[in-house]
Scaffold this active site. Structure first.
Site, PDB file in Angstrom:
ATOM      1  N   ASP A  35       0.837  -1.204   0.000  1.00  0.00           N
ATOM      2  CA  ASP A  35       0.000   0.000   0.000  1.00  0.00           C
ATOM      3  C   ASP A  35       0.865   1.245   0.000  1.00  0.00           C
ATOM      4  OD1 ASP A  35      -2.095  -1.648   0.122  1.00  0.00           O
ATOM      5  OD2 ASP A  35      -2.845  -1.000   2.090  1.00  0.00           O
ATOM      6  N   SER A  83     -13.670   7.790  -0.273  1.00  0.00           N
ATOM      7  CA  SER A  83     -12.489   7.327   0.442  1.00  0.00           C
ATOM      8  C   SER A  83     -12.176   8.332   1.557  1.00  0.00           C
ATOM      9  CB  SER A  83     -11.344   7.245  -0.557  1.00  0.00           C
ATOM     10  OG  SER A  83     -10.211   6.753   0.086  1.00  0.00           O
ATOM     11  N   LYS A 116      -8.424   1.679  12.003  1.00  0.00           N
ATOM     12  CA  LYS A 116      -8.601   1.565  10.545  1.00  0.00           C
ATOM     13  C   LYS A 116      -8.318   0.107  10.183  1.00  0.00           C
ATOM     14  CE  LYS A 116      -7.424   3.785   6.221  1.00  0.00           C
ATOM     15  NZ  LYS A 116      -7.167   2.591   5.472  1.00  0.00           N
ATOM     16  N   GLU A 177     -16.203  -2.894   7.300  1.00  0.00           N
ATOM     17  CA  GLU A 177     -15.053  -3.553   6.690  1.00  0.00           C
ATOM     18  C   GLU A 177     -15.162  -5.073   6.854  1.00  0.00           C
ATOM     19  OE1 GLU A 177     -13.281  -1.134   5.445  1.00  0.00           O
ATOM     20  OE2 GLU A 177     -11.291  -1.926   4.948  1.00  0.00           O
ATOM     21  N   LYS A 328      -2.405   7.278   9.119  1.00  0.00           N
ATOM     22  CA  LYS A 328      -1.760   6.022   8.722  1.00  0.00           C
ATOM     23  C   LYS A 328      -0.572   5.704   9.640  1.00  0.00           C
ATOM     24  CE  LYS A 328      -2.669   4.129   5.132  1.00  0.00           C
ATOM     25  NZ  LYS A 328      -3.007   4.005   3.802  1.00  0.00           N
ATOM     26  N   CYS A 422      29.274 -24.912   1.073  1.00  0.00           N
ATOM     27  CA  CYS A 422      29.159 -23.956   2.170  1.00  0.00           C
ATOM     28  C   CYS A 422      29.963 -22.699   1.856  1.00  0.00           C
ATOM     29  CB  CYS A 422      29.659 -24.606   3.454  1.00  0.00           C
ATOM     30  SG  CYS A 422      29.476 -23.564   4.903  1.00  0.00           S
ATOM     31  N   CYS A 441      25.034 -27.946   6.113  1.00  0.00           N
ATOM     32  CA  CYS A 441      26.462 -28.120   5.910  1.00  0.00           C
ATOM     33  C   CYS A 441      26.838 -29.260   6.851  1.00  0.00           C
ATOM     34  CB  CYS A 441      27.200 -26.840   6.304  1.00  0.00           C
ATOM     35  SG  CYS A 441      28.961 -27.076   6.485  1.00  0.00           S
ATOM     36  N   CYS A 446      33.224 -26.738  10.141  1.00  0.00           N
ATOM     37  CA  CYS A 446      32.844 -25.491   9.447  1.00  0.00           C
ATOM     38  C   CYS A 446      32.896 -24.325  10.444  1.00  0.00           C
ATOM     39  CB  CYS A 446      31.437 -25.648   8.878  1.00  0.00           C
ATOM     40  SG  CYS A 446      30.642 -24.086   8.484  1.00  0.00           S
TER      41      CYS A 446
HETATM   42  S1  IVH Z   1     -15.026   5.409   7.463  1.00  0.00           S
HETATM   43  C1  IVH Z   1     -16.582   8.475   4.602  1.00  0.00           C
HETATM   44  N1  IVH Z   1     -13.977   3.895   9.302  1.00  0.00           N
HETATM   45  O1  IVH Z   1     -10.470   2.798   5.042  1.00  0.00           O
HETATM   46  C2  IVH Z   1     -15.932   7.576   5.551  1.00  0.00           C
HETATM   47  N2  IVH Z   1     -13.264   3.562   7.067  1.00  0.00           N
HETATM   48  O2  IVH Z   1      -8.911   4.673   3.429  1.00  0.00           O
HETATM   49  C3  IVH Z   1     -15.887   6.203   5.086  1.00  0.00           C
HETATM   50  N3  IVH Z   1     -11.671   1.731   6.780  1.00  0.00           N
HETATM   51  O3  IVH Z   1     -12.771   3.152   2.448  1.00  0.00           O
HETATM   52  C4  IVH Z   1     -14.955   5.324   5.734  1.00  0.00           C
HETATM   53  N4  IVH Z   1     -11.581   1.139   8.879  1.00  0.00           N
HETATM   54  O4  IVH Z   1     -12.473   0.804   3.548  1.00  0.00           O
HETATM   55  C5  IVH Z   1     -14.004   4.188   7.997  1.00  0.00           C
HETATM   56  N5  IVH Z   1     -13.179   2.582  11.034  1.00  0.00           N
HETATM   57  C6  IVH Z   1     -13.203   2.877   9.743  1.00  0.00           C
HETATM   58  C7  IVH Z   1     -12.432   2.174   8.795  1.00  0.00           C
HETATM   59  C8  IVH Z   1     -12.478   2.557   7.463  1.00  0.00           C
HETATM   60  C9  IVH Z   1     -11.141   0.872   7.671  1.00  0.00           C
HETATM   61  C10 IVH Z   1     -11.328   1.729   5.344  1.00  0.00           C
HETATM   62  C11 IVH Z   1     -12.528   1.864   4.442  1.00  0.00           C
HETATM   63  C12 IVH Z   1     -12.273   3.155   3.725  1.00  0.00           C
HETATM   64  C13 IVH Z   1     -10.771   3.246   3.759  1.00  0.00           C
HETATM   65  C14 IVH Z   1     -10.287   4.643   3.543  1.00  0.00           C
END
Ligand code: IVH
Length: 688
Positions: A35, A83, A116, A177, A328, A422, A441, A446
């Site tokens: 990612d 997103s 997340k 998720e 992140k 070796c 080995c 050795c």
């Molecule tokens: S909220 C408009 N909450 O992260 C808000 N997303 O990078 C919508 N994700 O598309 C998303 N954990 O797939 C939200 N606790 C969480 C999350 C979460 C993982 C993912 C989700 C989103 C992506 C964004």
């Protein structure tokens, strides 16, 4: 500003790369790059587009989210699934907070902080309480219809039931998720590996094994046959509402999550509502530090404004809401160049291939080497020198190479071949031993093996010689001051002072540590010898039964194998070890130096309880608590703390524990009293 041709070209290439990797990630659930590496490409592209706005167009991947739907029926999201913008550090989080505060005229804000989850976003639609549709996010506007597959996920409610004070709305779209837990992933991956072994033995090509739970989860959700999804143990956390008709009016996001919980949706327990950004920063740091305690993967924290009115006031940009941000974590996976593959030799001669890497920062530390485990793993992953590879370092674990990025493989690259000799000066043979996954080995002289044997001898689990680490052992070996573990006891101040980095004080400290090690318990000395398969528990039993090293040396394999945890194979390994001339020369050096060979009180109790597990509860007349257990273990038996189907008998004394008694009765385990216990100790049999 006119756009240089080179920049135009770069933008075309970057967009093509994004499209390619998007397809692998969303379409094939088989990404080649991490990612973080993908985000880097996207960032570079966005940077160029910002610098040269005439290059910007609506079709650029910086303007759309993810990839379009592929093989499933399309579902148009009535409320777009946007997103989130990312904050890569505290400063970016703070900048987001300031923008939000400004947009709200500096009124107080409450932040709902959530983990997340590293899975796949899903929207599930209920009409009058019935699950009618489930869709992936796709490009945010149109996703894929995965209803049949989602119906197989046990934790997702199929029907919503009203209860006291909880109404079922006519339309409810729940977002969250889908993920595969780490334990489910491990099971799934092991099964896949076994399947592959079978395929290979049948002359078929092995199938792709997902590199991580995210890919495995996404691949499982997007199966054409829902029955396959049903076998995959997927999980789900709900974290957001989509379209809703007929639900109560919520003032806050937290209230909406409580409502979802009361309707039966799984809500992650780590959610916290906080009233300041400094507390949010602390939450993020704590979540990152404890991420590996969870049974699922997370890659950050999502911070959302809790007030739904404030959310409305702030609204959305073209890509994401202004009222939320994804913080992140430092990436645990990254791409780097594999410079070469080398082989390290362990103390038993095992040859472990490892990758020498272009240094890369992972989980906050610089990684320049990563394990490749064994010959089979290199073959299976087909990583080659010169490849761009995905490297992973999760928490404290040893960094590993996940696999190559095939699209970046240099032309003319050739599969790597495991060396046949070796790396040491003796160039001895590396052989794959029948029935073992490992290559070894087989030359005991050795120097690599010798160094590792010394490192093991000095390690904490063995003689615990402080200050005698890898570096010092290599230096001693370089100067030919030690050829085996026995030579450690003839090291002198004069010799140590010749080593780089050693001064009077450090040299004296090391000599003192070596001196102190002479009086370690016999079991530690036995472990330190490095006899194959002889672990600390068996060493402890041997020490207790034989009392001294000399008695162990004099014992026959039969006598040794009577000891609990030793058995025939280890017993032969022990006698073979002492039969070796060079090993007896080491013992001679130990003796001359005054290393203690043990004067452990010898246990000569009859070994009549070998293989029997006897649980004691309460105080047995005539024994202390430990005394009763000791009476069992000294006769070769085991005295575990709980009753199971394997328990031979339960000994019941005064004030016994109710749970052990109940369990033993349920399982039909013999229950004996103090008198019966004495009989058992004497004869090894249950009283009549
Ligand atoms: S909220 C408009 N909450 O992260 C808000 N997303 O990078 C919508 N994700 O598309 C998303 N954990 O797939 C939200 N606790 C969480 C999350 C979460 C993982 C993912 C989700 C989103 C992506 C964004």
């Amino acid at each position: 500003m006119s756009v240089p041709e080179k920049v135009r070209q770069t933008v075309v290439e970057l967009r093509a790369a994004v499209a390619y990797h998007n397809d692998l990630y969303h379409g094939k659930d088989n990404p080649e790059i991490s990612d973080a590496a993908f985000d880097e490409i996207l960032r570079k592209l966005a940077e160029l587009e910002a610098k040269y706005p005439e290059l910007l167009d609506d079709a650029s991947p910086t303007q759309i989210i993810g990839a379009g739907a592929t093989t499933f029926d399309p579902v148009t999201h009535r409320v777009p699934m946007t997103s989130l913008d990312n904050a890569m550090d505290v400063a970016e989080l703070q900048a987001w907070g300031e923008r939000a505060a400004k947009g709200l005229n500096n009124v107080a804000m409450q932040f709902a902080c959530e983990l997340k989850i590293d899975g796949l976003a899903l929207s599930i639609r209920y009409e009058n309480g019935e699950l009618v549709q489930a869709a992936t996010r796709g490009d945010g506007k149109v996703g894929e219809d995965v209803t049949a597959n989602v119906r197989t996920i046990a934790v997702i409610p199929k029907k919503l039931v009203a209860s006291s004070g909880v109404v079922v709305p006519s339309v409810l779209e729940v977002r969250g998720e889908v993920y595969m837990s780490l334990s489910a992933f491990e099971k799934f991956r092991d099964a896949k590996m076994r399947e592959n072994e079978k395929r290979v033995s049948e002359g078929k090509k092995p199938e792709n094994v997902p590199a991580n739970p995210r890919n495995a989860g996404a691949g499982s959700l997007r199966q054409k046959n829902a029955q396959v999804t049903a076998t995959r143990e997927l999980s789900f956390w709900a974290y957001q509402l989509g379209e809703v008709v007929g639900a109560p009016n919520f003032a806050t996001h937290s209230e909406s999550l409580d409502y979802l919980r009361s309707l039966g949706f799984p809500i992650n327990p780590e959610v916290k509502t906080l009233d300041s950004l400094s507390k949010v920063v602390e939450f993020c740091q704590q979540s990152e530090a404890s991420r590996h305690k969870l049974n699922y993967e997370i890659d950050g924290v999502v911070v959302k404004l809790d007030s739904l009115t404030q959310r409305e006031q702030l609204g959305f940009t073209s890509r994401a809401p202004r009222w939320a941000i994804a913080v992140k974590f430092a990436p645990e996976e990254r791409n780097t160049i594999l410079k070469e593959i080398s082989v390290s030799i362990g103390r038993t001669g095992r040859a472990t291939p490892f990758a020498v890497l272009e240094p890369v920062v992972l989980s906050g530390s610089t990684v320049s080497m990563a394990t490749l485990h064994n010959r089979e793993q290199v073959q299976l992953k087909d990583v080659r020198p010169g490849d761009t590879v995905v490297v992973r370092k999760a928490g404290d674990v040893i960094p590993e190479v996940v696999g190559p990025v095939l699209s970046l493989r240099p032309k003319n690259s050739k599969p790597w071949k495991f060396p046949t000799s070796c790396v040491c000066d003796l160039k001895s043979k590396l052989v794959q031993v029948e029935g073992e996954a490992d290559t070894r080995c087989v030359e005991p002289e050795c120097p690599f093996q010798r160094d590792q044997r010394i490192i093991h001898f000095a390690s904490r689990g063995a003689m615990d010689i402080e200050g005698l680490g890898e570096k010092t052992v290599f230096a001693l070996s370089d100067k030919n001051f030690v050829a085996d573990i026995g030579d450690l006891y003839s090291l002198t101040l004069e010799k140590l002072l010749q080593l780089e980095g050693f001064a009077e004080l450090s040299a004296k400290n090391l000599l003192k540590a070596i001196e102190d090690s002479k009086s370690r318990p016999l079991a530690k000395l036995l472990v330190g010898l490095g006899i194959k398969n002889l672990g600390p528990a068996a060493a402890e039993s041997l020490a207790r039964r034989f009392g001294s090293l000399d008695a162990i040396i004099a014992a026959t394999p039969e006598q040794l194998s009577e000891i609990d945890g030793v058995g025939g194979v280890i017993a032969t390994k022990i006698t073979d070890w002492f039969a070796e001339k060079s090993h007896m020369a080491i013992i001679k050096k130990f003796r001359a130096a005054g290393v203690e060979f043990g004067n452990v009180a010898v246990n000569d109790a009859p070994q009549n309880l070998v293989g029997k597990a006897i649980v004691v509860t309460g105080t047995v007349e005539g024994f202390s608590r430990e005394g009763a257990q000791e009476a069992i273990t000294s006769r070769g038996g085991k005295s575990p703390g709980s009753v199971s189907a394997k328990t031979f008998a339960l000994v019941v004394g005064d004030e016994p524990g109710a749970s052990k008694l109940t369990k033993a009765t349920e399982l039909g385990i013999p229950i004996i009293d103090a008198v019966g216990f004495l009989k058992l100790l004497e004869t090894g049999e249950l009283p009549n």
